[in-house]
Design an enzyme around this catalytic site. Structure first.
Site, mmCIF file in Angstrom:
data_model
loop_
_atom_site.group_PDB
_atom_site.id
_atom_site.type_symbol
_atom_site.label_atom_id
_atom_site.label_comp_id
_atom_site.label_asym_id
_atom_site.label_seq_id
_atom_site.Cartn_x
_atom_site.Cartn_y
_atom_site.Cartn_z
ATOM 1 N N GLY A 1 -0.741 -6.153 6.651
ATOM 2 C CA GLY A 1 0.112 -5.115 6.108
ATOM 3 C C GLY A 1 0.953 -4.393 7.130
ATOM 4 O O GLY A 1 2.103 -4.757 7.406
ATOM 5 N N LYS B 1 0.211 -8.275 -2.376
ATOM 6 C CA LYS B 1 -1.031 -7.708 -2.932
ATOM 7 C C LYS B 1 -0.730 -6.348 -3.532
ATOM 8 O O LYS B 1 -0.118 -5.501 -2.879
ATOM 9 C CB LYS B 1 -2.080 -7.580 -1.820
ATOM 10 N N THR C 1 -16.469 -3.735 3.463
ATOM 11 C CA THR C 1 -16.649 -3.565 4.906
ATOM 12 C C THR C 1 -16.904 -2.110 5.288
ATOM 13 O O THR C 1 -17.278 -1.820 6.414
ATOM 14 C CB THR C 1 -15.427 -4.087 5.684
ATOM 15 N N ILE D 1 -19.469 -4.171 -17.279
ATOM 16 C CA ILE D 1 -20.350 -5.059 -18.044
ATOM 17 C C ILE D 1 -19.598 -6.374 -18.300
ATOM 18 O O ILE D 1 -18.368 -6.405 -18.323
ATOM 19 C CB ILE D 1 -20.811 -4.411 -19.369
ATOM 20 N N ARG E 1 -4.389 -8.578 12.847
ATOM 21 C CA ARG E 1 -3.403 -7.895 13.684
ATOM 22 C C ARG E 1 -2.868 -8.849 14.740
ATOM 23 O O ARG E 1 -3.631 -9.359 15.556
ATOM 24 C CB ARG E 1 -4.047 -6.696 14.414
ATOM 25 N N LEU F 1 -12.742 -5.774 -9.903
ATOM 26 C CA LEU F 1 -13.356 -5.525 -11.217
ATOM 27 C C LEU F 1 -14.879 -5.426 -11.087
ATOM 28 O O LEU F 1 -15.500 -6.200 -10.352
ATOM 29 C CB LEU F 1 -13.011 -6.661 -12.187
ATOM 30 N N ASP G 1 0.837 -1.201 0.000
ATOM 31 C CA ASP G 1 0.000 0.000 0.000
ATOM 32 C C ASP G 1 0.868 1.244 0.000
ATOM 33 O O ASP G 1 0.934 1.989 0.985
ATOM 34 C CB ASP G 1 -0.943 -0.029 1.220
ATOM 35 N N TRP H 1 -8.026 -5.429 -7.571
ATOM 36 C CA TRP H 1 -8.570 -4.365 -8.404
ATOM 37 C C TRP H 1 -10.093 -4.311 -8.378
ATOM 38 O O TRP H 1 -10.682 -3.431 -8.992
ATOM 39 C CB TRP H 1 -8.072 -4.521 -9.845
#
Ligand code: C5P
Length: 240
Positions: free
Chosen positions: A216, A44, A126, A77, A187, A74, A22, A72
């Protein structure tokens, strides 16, 4: 750390541990991967990096023998999602997320074809509370919609779902043994919670049914990211 605990610290990566990169630039991501070294084998890459040179970074990570999860989400359509999934499959990346709507999930599954790309459904973000869903026109609670969409992900042929630690047991029960249950919001006891209000420990997430955890900042913000990753892996090893 006590000598007995140190003796249990593994020296290699746990393939169930995914670290999110990130950061805004591929340069910063490369530096993080170098600092973590061989303690992590799965990364990731999210939308922030996608907007710069995330796909080039993903290919580099693959060339280094790492596994890559493209987060990503997605949502388009069916023709577009199908073509995007086919292109992503060509890249050799391992996981891609899609929004958990039946048409979107089915299109992604068609697009990846016979490749090894795994399609993971995001059931309900979330960030959405029951009131937000009502405002969007849903008559269900978030929990009920999560359950409905896990069933729909299975029916569409998805390989798994993204689930909070609190939903992992449900996803595992509905999806069965081989279903992927990828769980952020993790965590260890020794790390700051940051903005993860309802976090679970790595061990508890695995015990609840997670096949993979996304962890992370306990690693990436640590003074020694390599040591922090091995410490998380040591805890994961207790789950067997
Ligand atoms: O640093 P931390 O462990 O909180 O990072 C968690 C990662 O998982 C971030 O990339 C975040 O966007 C992602 N994520 C999350 N909660 C969700 C879905 C994704 O934290 N419900």
């Amino acid at each position: 750390m006590a000598a007995a605990a140190l003796a249990q610290v593994p020296t290699t990566a746990d393939a169930r541990l995914i670290v999110p990169l990130d950061v805004p630039t591929a340069g910063e991501a490369r530096a993080m991967v170098a600092a973590i070294g061989d303690a992590v084998s799965f990364y990731k890459v999210g939308l922030e990096l996608f907007a710069t040179d995330g796909m080039a970074l993903a290919r580099e990570l693959k060339a280094q023998g790492k596994q890559v999860f493209l987060d990503w989400k997605l949502h388009d359509i069916p023709t577009t999602v199908q073509r995007a999934a086919a292109a992503i499959a060509q890249s050799g990346c391992d996981f891609i997320t899609v929004h958990g709507e039946p048409q979107v999930m089915a299109a992604a599954v068609r697009g990846r074809g016979a490749s090894s790309l795994k399609i993971l459904a995001v059931t309900v973000l979330t960030s959405l509370a029951d009131e937000d869903l009502a405002e969007m026109g849903y008559a269900e609670t978030a929990r009920a919609l999560v359950e409905r969409r896990i069933h729909q992900a299975i029916a569409a042929g998805c390989d798994g779902v993204i689930a909070s630690p609190h939903e992992a047991a449900l996803a595992r029960a509905l999806g069965g043994r081989d279903f992927l249950v990828v769980t952020p919001g993790v965590r260890p006891d020794w790390s700051a919670k940051n903005d993860q209000a309802r976090a679970a420990t790595p061990l508890d997430a695995l015990k609840a049914g997670a096949s993979h955890i996304v962890c992370g900042r306990p690693i990436t913000a640590a003074n020694d990211p390599h040591a922090a990753a091995l410490r998380v892996a040591a805890e994961m090893a207790q789950a067997g």
